[in-house]
Motif scaffolding. Structure first.
Motif, mmCIF file in Angstrom:
data_model
loop_
_atom_site.group_PDB
_atom_site.id
_atom_site.type_symbol
_atom_site.label_atom_id
_atom_site.label_comp_id
_atom_site.label_asym_id
_atom_site.label_seq_id
_atom_site.Cartn_x
_atom_site.Cartn_y
_atom_site.Cartn_z
ATOM 1 N N MET A 96 0.591 -1.284 0.303
ATOM 2 C CA MET A 96 -0.221 0.357 -0.275
ATOM 3 C C MET A 96 0.994 1.185 -0.398
ATOM 4 O O MET A 96 0.793 2.491 -0.927
ATOM 5 N N LEU A 97 2.217 1.407 0.970
ATOM 6 C CA LEU A 97 2.449 2.131 0.785
ATOM 7 C C LEU A 97 3.274 2.627 -0.741
ATOM 8 O O LEU A 97 3.840 3.428 -1.287
ATOM 9 N N GLY A 98 3.741 1.894 -1.452
ATOM 10 C CA GLY A 98 4.670 1.910 -2.268
ATOM 11 C C GLY A 98 3.910 1.910 -3.827
ATOM 12 O O GLY A 98 3.851 2.644 -4.405
ATOM 13 N N VAL A 99 2.241 2.362 -3.223
ATOM 14 C CA VAL A 99 1.954 2.517 -4.540
ATOM 15 C C VAL A 99 1.813 4.913 -4.555
ATOM 16 O O VAL A 99 1.903 4.991 -5.865
ATOM 17 N N LEU A 100 2.415 5.320 -4.030
ATOM 18 C CA LEU A 100 2.675 6.543 -3.543
ATOM 19 C C LEU A 100 3.812 6.937 -3.592
ATOM 20 O O LEU A 100 4.067 7.769 -3.552
ATOM 21 N N LYS A 101 4.564 5.984 -3.218
ATOM 22 C CA LYS A 101 6.079 6.116 -2.607
ATOM 23 C C LYS A 101 6.701 5.515 -4.158
ATOM 24 O O LYS A 101 6.989 4.273 -3.817
ATOM 25 N N ILE A 102 7.475 6.448 -4.281
ATOM 26 C CA ILE A 102 8.199 6.208 -5.231
ATOM 27 C C ILE A 102 9.824 6.893 -5.077
ATOM 28 O O ILE A 102 10.937 6.533 -6.093
ATOM 29 N N THR A 103 10.041 7.729 -4.094
ATOM 30 C CA THR A 103 11.853 8.113 -3.879
ATOM 31 C C THR A 103 11.641 7.738 -2.596
ATOM 32 O O THR A 103 10.997 7.608 -1.685
ATOM 33 N N GLN A 104 12.890 8.515 -2.029
ATOM 34 C CA GLN A 104 13.305 7.885 -0.322
ATOM 35 C C GLN A 104 12.766 8.785 0.538
ATOM 36 O O GLN A 104 12.445 9.235 1.322
ATOM 37 N N ASP A 105 11.528 9.818 -0.425
ATOM 38 C CA ASP A 105 11.194 11.215 -0.123
ATOM 39 C C ASP A 105 9.833 10.420 1.116
ATOM 40 O O ASP A 105 9.355 9.237 1.299
ATOM 41 N N ASN A 106 9.405 11.229 2.030
ATOM 42 C CA ASN A 106 8.588 9.938 2.670
ATOM 43 C C ASN A 106 7.656 10.830 3.958
ATOM 44 O O ASN A 106 7.514 10.394 5.227
ATOM 45 N N PRO A 107 6.822 11.621 3.236
ATOM 46 C CA PRO A 107 6.105 12.943 3.947
ATOM 47 C C PRO A 107 4.881 11.671 4.283
ATOM 48 O O PRO A 107 4.525 10.531 3.197
ATOM 49 N N ALA A 108 3.944 12.163 5.304
ATOM 50 C CA ALA A 108 3.114 12.092 5.596
ATOM 51 C C ALA A 108 1.324 11.162 4.991
ATOM 52 O O ALA A 108 1.127 9.957 4.679
ATOM 53 N N SER A 109 1.895 12.121 4.022
ATOM 54 C CA SER A 109 0.590 11.564 2.599
ATOM 55 C C SER A 109 0.935 10.587 1.575
ATOM 56 O O SER A 109 0.612 9.862 1.353
ATOM 57 N N LYS A 110 2.242 10.058 1.794
ATOM 58 C CA LYS A 110 2.577 8.181 0.985
ATOM 59 C C LYS A 110 1.898 7.814 2.121
ATOM 60 O O LYS A 110 1.851 6.786 1.292
ATOM 61 N N TRP A 111 1.516 8.154 3.397
ATOM 62 C CA TRP A 111 0.823 6.938 4.708
ATOM 63 C C TRP A 111 -0.384 6.921 3.875
ATOM 64 O O TRP A 111 -0.704 5.948 4.671
ATOM 65 N N LYS A 112 -1.304 7.143 2.885
ATOM 66 C CA LYS A 112 -2.842 7.647 3.622
ATOM 67 C C LYS A 112 -3.452 5.938 2.957
ATOM 68 O O LYS A 112 -4.291 5.918 3.279
ATOM 69 N N TYR A 113 -2.952 5.167 2.451
ATOM 70 C CA TYR A 113 -3.502 4.025 2.033
ATOM 71 C C TYR A 113 -3.113 2.909 3.077
ATOM 72 O O TYR A 113 -3.583 1.961 3.095
ATOM 73 N N VAL A 114 -1.921 3.346 4.198
ATOM 74 C CA VAL A 114 -1.773 2.302 4.875
ATOM 75 C C VAL A 114 -2.725 2.591 6.109
ATOM 76 O O VAL A 114 -2.876 3.674 6.611
ATOM 77 N N PRO A 115 -3.764 1.017 7.154
ATOM 78 C CA PRO A 115 -4.565 1.432 7.743
ATOM 79 C C PRO A 115 -3.833 1.391 8.677
ATOM 80 O O PRO A 115 -2.786 0.623 9.392
ATOM 81 N N LEU A 116 -4.304 2.272 9.691
ATOM 82 C CA LEU A 116 -4.107 2.305 11.426
ATOM 83 C C LEU A 116 -4.245 0.975 11.869
ATOM 84 O O LEU A 116 -5.173 0.971 11.990
ATOM 85 N N GLN A 117 -4.256 0.560 12.708
ATOM 86 C CA GLN A 117 -4.549 -0.591 13.706
ATOM 87 C C GLN A 117 -4.526 -0.514 15.213
ATOM 88 O O GLN A 117 -3.443 0.602 15.315
ATOM 89 N N ASP A 118 -5.625 -0.349 15.516
ATOM 90 C CA ASP A 118 -5.460 -0.740 17.160
ATOM 91 C C ASP A 118 -4.849 -1.522 18.180
ATOM 92 O O ASP A 118 -5.308 -2.626 17.794
ATOM 93 N N PHE A 119 -3.979 -1.464 18.235
ATOM 94 C CA PHE A 119 -3.155 -2.838 19.471
ATOM 95 C C PHE A 119 -4.006 -2.892 20.968
ATOM 96 O O PHE A 119 -3.249 -4.128 21.156
#
Length: 65
Positions: free
Chosen positions: A1-24
């Motif tokens: 899911m991260l790879g869909v938006l992340k094509i460089t080493q840049d890692n802002p929060a917007s690149k994580w929008k498809y990665v769901p948060l989990q409640d542990f």
């Protein structure tokens, strides 16, 4: 899911929008006391994965030991 938006080493929060948060916590909708395989099954159901998607994951992702 991260790879869909992340094509460089840049890692802002917007690149994580498809990665769901989990409640542990104990309030989670996932029973974390189950086996890894059972937890996987809960995630497949939770995220509505199709049988084809599940088979792809089961074939391509190696279990961590």
């Amino acid at each position: 899911m991260l790879g869909v938006l992340k094509i460089t080493q840049d890692n802002p929060a917007s690149k994580w929008k498809y990665v769901p948060l989990q409640d542990f916590t104990s309030n989670s909708d996932v029973d974390w006391s189950n086996t890894i395989s059972e937890i996987d099954q809960q995630f497949y159901k939770k995220y509505g994965l199709l049988e084809q998607e599940i088979l792809f994951i089961e074939e391509k992702v190696k279990p961590m030991e």
